[in-house]
Design a protein around this motif. Structure first.
Motif, mmCIF file in Angstrom:
data_model
loop_
_atom_site.group_PDB
_atom_site.id
_atom_site.type_symbol
_atom_site.label_atom_id
_atom_site.label_comp_id
_atom_site.label_asym_id
_atom_site.label_seq_id
_atom_site.Cartn_x
_atom_site.Cartn_y
_atom_site.Cartn_z
ATOM 1 N N MET A 1 0.847 -1.188 0.000
ATOM 2 C CA MET A 1 0.000 0.000 0.000
ATOM 3 C C MET A 1 0.886 1.242 0.000
ATOM 4 N N PRO A 2 0.566 2.232 -0.806
ATOM 5 C CA PRO A 2 1.336 3.473 -0.838
ATOM 6 C C PRO A 2 1.419 4.132 0.538
ATOM 7 N N ASP A 3 2.506 4.840 0.769
ATOM 8 C CA ASP A 3 2.770 5.452 2.058
ATOM 9 C C ASP A 3 3.395 6.829 1.834
ATOM 10 N N VAL A 4 2.696 7.901 2.200
ATOM 11 C CA VAL A 4 3.225 9.247 1.979
ATOM 12 C C VAL A 4 4.201 9.679 3.065
ATOM 13 N N HIS A 26 -8.892 8.167 -2.106
ATOM 14 C CA HIS A 26 -8.759 9.290 -1.170
ATOM 15 C C HIS A 26 -8.259 8.883 0.209
ATOM 16 N N LYS A 27 -7.883 7.616 0.398
ATOM 17 C CA LYS A 27 -7.306 7.200 1.679
ATOM 18 C C LYS A 27 -5.869 7.703 1.800
ATOM 19 N N THR A 38 -4.617 10.655 -5.978
ATOM 20 C CA THR A 38 -4.773 9.475 -5.135
ATOM 21 C C THR A 38 -4.354 8.214 -5.885
ATOM 22 N N TRP A 39 -3.859 8.373 -7.108
ATOM 23 C CA TRP A 39 -3.359 7.248 -7.905
ATOM 24 C C TRP A 39 -1.870 7.102 -7.668
ATOM 25 N N ASN A 64 -5.094 16.196 -12.253
ATOM 26 C CA ASN A 64 -5.424 16.084 -10.838
ATOM 27 C C ASN A 64 -6.530 15.062 -10.606
ATOM 28 N N GLY A 65 -6.277 14.135 -9.683
ATOM 29 C CA GLY A 65 -7.273 13.153 -9.298
ATOM 30 C C GLY A 65 -7.576 12.091 -10.339
#
Length: 74
Positions: A1-4, A26-27, A38-39, A64-65
């Motif tokens: 899972m992606p992690d910012v 949007h998580k 969010t991609w 965007n988005g």
């Protein structure tokens, strides 16, 4: 899972190969100036990390988005 919150390596300023992309609904969103998304795209980075997620906000050509055009979904 992606992690910012964590940064693992780098991508050189050259053409990169991405396997696929995933929407986190949007998580997990990332914003860079006026750009946001969010991609996330899956790749192996240039510091030899395998299976690294990169937000598509850093890939030229998307909006965007929106998902990255021409890249399949994971």
């Amino acid at each position: 899972m992606p992690d910012v919150k964590n940064r693992w390596g780098w991508l050189n300023d050259t053409k990169e190969y991405f396997y696929c992309q995933k929407n986190t609904s949007h998580k997990v969103s990332l914003q860079n100036g006026k750009y946001w998304n969010t991609w996330w795209a899956l790749t192996d980075d240039d510091s030899r990390n395998v299976g690294v997620w990169v937000n598509v906000v850093y890939i030229k050509g998307g909006a965007n988005g929106q998902k990255q055009p021409g890249l399949r979904e994971c």
